[in-house]
Scaffold this motif. Structure first.
Motif, mmCIF file in Angstrom:
data_model
loop_
_atom_site.group_PDB
_atom_site.id
_atom_site.type_symbol
_atom_site.label_atom_id
_atom_site.label_comp_id
_atom_site.label_asym_id
_atom_site.label_seq_id
_atom_site.Cartn_x
_atom_site.Cartn_y
_atom_site.Cartn_z
ATOM 1 N N CYS A 176 -102.571 22.532 47.045
ATOM 2 C CA CYS A 176 -101.185 22.320 47.461
ATOM 3 C C CYS A 176 -100.323 21.785 46.330
ATOM 4 O O CYS A 176 -99.630 20.775 46.469
ATOM 5 N N GLY A 177 -100.414 22.463 45.185
ATOM 6 C CA GLY A 177 -99.364 22.282 44.201
ATOM 7 C C GLY A 177 -98.107 22.918 44.758
ATOM 8 O O GLY A 177 -98.101 23.464 45.876
ATOM 9 N N PRO A 178 -97.006 22.888 44.012
ATOM 10 C CA PRO A 178 -95.757 23.446 44.529
ATOM 11 C C PRO A 178 -95.858 24.890 45.023
ATOM 12 O O PRO A 178 -95.303 25.226 46.072
ATOM 13 N N ILE A 179 -96.584 25.747 44.308
ATOM 14 C CA ILE A 179 -96.689 27.141 44.754
ATOM 15 C C ILE A 179 -97.529 27.237 46.022
ATOM 16 O O ILE A 179 -97.211 27.997 46.941
ATOM 17 N N GLY A 180 -98.590 26.448 46.106
ATOM 18 C CA GLY A 180 -99.384 26.425 47.328
ATOM 19 C C GLY A 180 -98.566 25.955 48.516
ATOM 20 O O GLY A 180 -98.665 26.506 49.621
ATOM 21 N N ILE A 181 -97.724 24.942 48.307
ATOM 22 C CA ILE A 181 -96.873 24.440 49.388
ATOM 23 C C ILE A 181 -95.877 25.511 49.818
ATOM 24 O O ILE A 181 -95.619 25.696 51.013
ATOM 25 N N MET A 182 -95.329 26.242 48.851
ATOM 26 C CA MET A 182 -94.427 27.342 49.214
ATOM 27 C C MET A 182 -95.181 28.436 49.966
ATOM 28 O O MET A 182 -94.637 29.050 50.895
ATOM 29 N N ALA A 183 -96.435 28.675 49.593
ATOM 30 C CA ALA A 183 -97.242 29.678 50.295
ATOM 31 C C ALA A 183 -97.419 29.309 51.760
ATOM 32 O O ALA A 183 -97.443 30.187 52.631
ATOM 33 N N VAL A 184 -97.517 28.025 52.036
ATOM 34 C CA VAL A 184 -97.604 27.557 53.423
ATOM 35 C C VAL A 184 -96.370 27.994 54.198
ATOM 36 O O VAL A 184 -96.454 28.568 55.300
ATOM 37 N N GLY A 185 -95.185 27.743 53.623
ATOM 38 C CA GLY A 185 -93.940 28.120 54.285
ATOM 39 C C GLY A 185 -93.799 29.615 54.472
ATOM 40 O O GLY A 185 -93.323 30.088 55.516
ATOM 41 N N VAL A 186 -94.239 30.378 53.479
ATOM 42 C CA VAL A 186 -94.160 31.842 53.557
ATOM 43 C C VAL A 186 -95.092 32.369 54.645
ATOM 44 O O VAL A 186 -94.721 33.240 55.440
ATOM 45 N N ALA A 187 -96.326 31.851 54.692
ATOM 46 C CA ALA A 187 -97.293 32.299 55.708
ATOM 47 C C ALA A 187 -96.779 32.015 57.111
ATOM 48 O O ALA A 187 -96.906 32.845 58.022
ATOM 49 N N LYS A 188 -96.189 30.837 57.283
ATOM 50 C CA LYS A 188 -95.642 30.484 58.591
ATOM 51 C C LYS A 188 -94.500 31.418 58.958
ATOM 52 O O LYS A 188 -94.414 31.915 60.090
ATOM 53 N N ALA A 189 -93.617 31.690 58.004
ATOM 54 C CA ALA A 189 -92.483 32.581 58.256
ATOM 55 C C ALA A 189 -92.936 34.006 58.555
ATOM 56 O O ALA A 189 -92.269 34.738 59.305
ATOM 57 N N ALA A 190 -94.079 34.406 57.977
ATOM 58 C CA ALA A 190 -94.587 35.769 58.165
ATOM 59 C C ALA A 190 -95.382 35.924 59.451
ATOM 60 O O ALA A 190 -95.928 36.992 59.725
ATOM 61 N N LYS A 209 -97.266 19.855 55.222
ATOM 62 C CA LYS A 209 -96.986 19.681 56.657
ATOM 63 C C LYS A 209 -95.503 19.906 56.931
ATOM 64 O O LYS A 209 -95.125 20.591 57.895
ATOM 65 N N GLU A 210 -94.638 19.366 56.066
ATOM 66 C CA GLU A 210 -93.199 19.572 56.213
ATOM 67 C C GLU A 210 -92.826 21.042 56.091
ATOM 68 O O GLU A 210 -91.860 21.497 56.708
ATOM 69 N N MET A 211 -93.584 21.778 55.300
ATOM 70 C CA MET A 211 -93.289 23.199 55.079
ATOM 71 C C MET A 211 -93.900 24.100 56.148
ATOM 72 O O MET A 211 -93.778 25.319 56.061
ATOM 73 N N GLY A 212 -94.602 23.506 57.129
ATOM 74 C CA GLY A 212 -95.057 24.313 58.254
ATOM 75 C C GLY A 212 -96.542 24.419 58.472
ATOM 76 O O GLY A 212 -96.990 25.161 59.352
ATOM 77 N N ALA A 213 -97.353 23.697 57.696
ATOM 78 C CA ALA A 213 -98.803 23.747 57.910
ATOM 79 C C ALA A 213 -99.147 23.256 59.314
ATOM 80 O O ALA A 213 -98.654 22.219 59.750
ATOM 81 N N THR A 214 -99.975 24.008 60.015
ATOM 82 C CA THR A 214 -100.397 23.588 61.359
ATOM 83 C C THR A 214 -101.493 22.543 61.293
ATOM 84 O O THR A 214 -101.631 21.718 62.194
ATOM 85 N N THR A 215 -102.272 22.571 60.197
ATOM 86 C CA THR A 215 -103.319 21.573 59.970
ATOM 87 C C THR A 215 -103.399 21.295 58.476
ATOM 88 O O THR A 215 -103.304 22.234 57.665
ATOM 89 N N VAL A 216 -103.561 20.028 58.112
ATOM 90 C CA VAL A 216 -103.813 19.697 56.712
ATOM 91 C C VAL A 216 -105.190 19.052 56.615
ATOM 92 O O VAL A 216 -105.599 18.294 57.499
ATOM 93 N N VAL A 217 -105.902 19.386 55.554
ATOM 94 C CA VAL A 217 -107.274 18.904 55.368
ATOM 95 C C VAL A 217 -107.394 18.281 53.984
ATOM 96 O O VAL A 217 -107.175 18.969 52.976
ATOM 97 N N ASN A 218 -107.698 17.008 53.929
ATOM 98 C CA ASN A 218 -108.015 16.362 52.662
ATOM 99 C C ASN A 218 -109.513 16.533 52.429
ATOM 100 O O ASN A 218 -110.337 15.896 53.100
ATOM 101 N N SER A 219 -109.858 17.406 51.512
ATOM 102 C CA SER A 219 -111.261 17.766 51.290
ATOM 103 C C SER A 219 -112.077 16.629 50.700
ATOM 104 O O SER A 219 -113.308 16.728 50.604
ATOM 105 N N LYS A 220 -111.390 15.555 50.296
ATOM 106 C CA LYS A 220 -112.094 14.368 49.808
ATOM 107 C C LYS A 220 -112.624 13.546 50.978
ATOM 108 O O LYS A 220 -113.624 12.831 50.852
#
Length: 346
Positions: A176-190, A209-220
């Motif tokens: 979830c760098g900036p491009i990954g975060i944008m990908a979240v918003g795009v996937a939700k919009a699509a 989460k703000e960009m539309g992720a239905t679930t966030v997972v901290n893999s740590k």
């Protein structure tokens, strides 16, 4: 236009950069001079700034770096007819040859002779930048300059997500760098039914989460494969968008995708990655795609329309603004991962 301008220069091989006064670029007959209004810091710029192995093998200082921007056309070459003085523009950052087999079949984004603005040529961390007119994308006058400046990286996200169908499907975005975060918003919009964002950084997971992720997972903190199994009734996700480049995360991506699913890879691992091809690719019958750049100019049309329609709102992602003189603050935040998109204003 003659004179000097402020610019961030990758002045030597090694860590860091300098603010210098350099010559305003002189344009050729097919080029345009743009006054930069906003320029955003990309992960690639961070690689160059910190001087990793990739930068050492690719970049040749001293030069002006940076490649994401928006600005106003202030001078045009004698053969330019596609834009006018006063137009607001951003730019496709791949300089292609238009002659190789890929270009001749319309696949400009994978031109075998590609050069990248701000990597192989002088870039836009400056008051002015000169570019071929064919690379420019006209922006609506009402689009804020900071939003317009991140269309290029958003194009990477759009290209990655929309490389296949996502409507009604489950999508995992790893990294979830900036491009990954944008990908979240795009996937939700699509129309994705689930958008699962995975990272180790809680700050950026909150932005996802703000960009539309239905679930966030901290893999740590939790097992990502177990969580994906739980969320998909043991079937795995339909689509994986790999944005991290981390060997462990990439391996997990191939393990979490469902049989017959898709893995689209935008990330750039710094070393070879071991993947279980037999069990996680062949026997699963999955599609694996390498994603580079943006389709010229199909992806730009998609980006522009998603923004204009309001289907994707990138403003939560733009977390910091600095003057060009304060560029070190922006790079420090990017290195620490305590930001979304950092925008510099010359």
């Amino acid at each position: 236009m003659n004179g000097k301008m402020k610019a961030i220069v990758k002045h030597r091989k090694g860590f860091g950069a300098e603010l210098q006064m350099v010559d305003i670029p002189q344009i050729k007959e097919n080029e345009v001079l743009i006054k930069v209004k906003a320029t955003s810091i990309c992960g690639t710029d961070v690689h160059i700034y910190t001087w990793d192995a990739w930068s050492e093998s690719r970049v040749n200082p001293p030069y002006v770096f940076g490649h994401e921007f928006s600005g106003e056309v202030v001078e045009i070459g004698s053969k330019v007819t596609s834009v006018e003085i006063g137009d607001f523009v951003s730019a496709e950052t791949h300089l292609v040859c238009y002659e190789c087999p890929q270009c001749l079949t319309g696949q400009y984004h994978i031109c075998k002779n590609t050069k990248i603005i701000g990597v192989d040529t002088d870039g836009c961390f400056a008051e002015y930048v000169a570019l071929p007119a064919v690379n420019l994308w006209k922006n609506p006058k009402e689009m804020p300059f900071d939003v317009a400046s991140i269309q290029e990286p958003m194009g990477n996200a759009v290209h990655t997500v929309l490389a296949g169908d996502v409507a009604g499907k489950s999508v995992a975005v790893i990294g979830c760098g900036p491009i990954g975060i944008m990908a979240v918003g795009v996937a939700k919009a699509a129309g994705a039914s689930q958008v699962i964002a995975l990272d180790l950084n809680d700050y950026r997971l909150n932005l996802a989460k703000e960009m539309g992720a239905t679930t966030v997972v901290n893999s740590k903190n939790e097992d990502p494969l177990a969580k994906i199994n739980e969320l998909t009734d043991g079937n795995g996700v339909d689509v994986v968008c790999e944005m991290s480049g981390h060997p462990i995360a990439m391996d997990q991506g191939f393990k979490m995708v469902t049989n017959g699913g898709r893995v689209s890879i935008l990330s750039l691992p710094v070393r070879p990655v071991e993947i279980d091809i037999t069990n996680d690719v062949v026997f699963k019958g999955i599609t694996v795609q390498g994603i580079t750049g943006r389709k010229m100019y199909e992806t730009w049309q998609q980006v522009s329309r998603l923004l204009k329609s309001g289907q994707v709102d990138v403003t939560p992602l733009i977390t910091h603004h600095f003057s060009l003189e304060e560029f070190k603050k922006g790079f420090d935040l990017m290195i620490e991962g305590k930001c979304g998109k950092v925008v510099l204003h010359p």
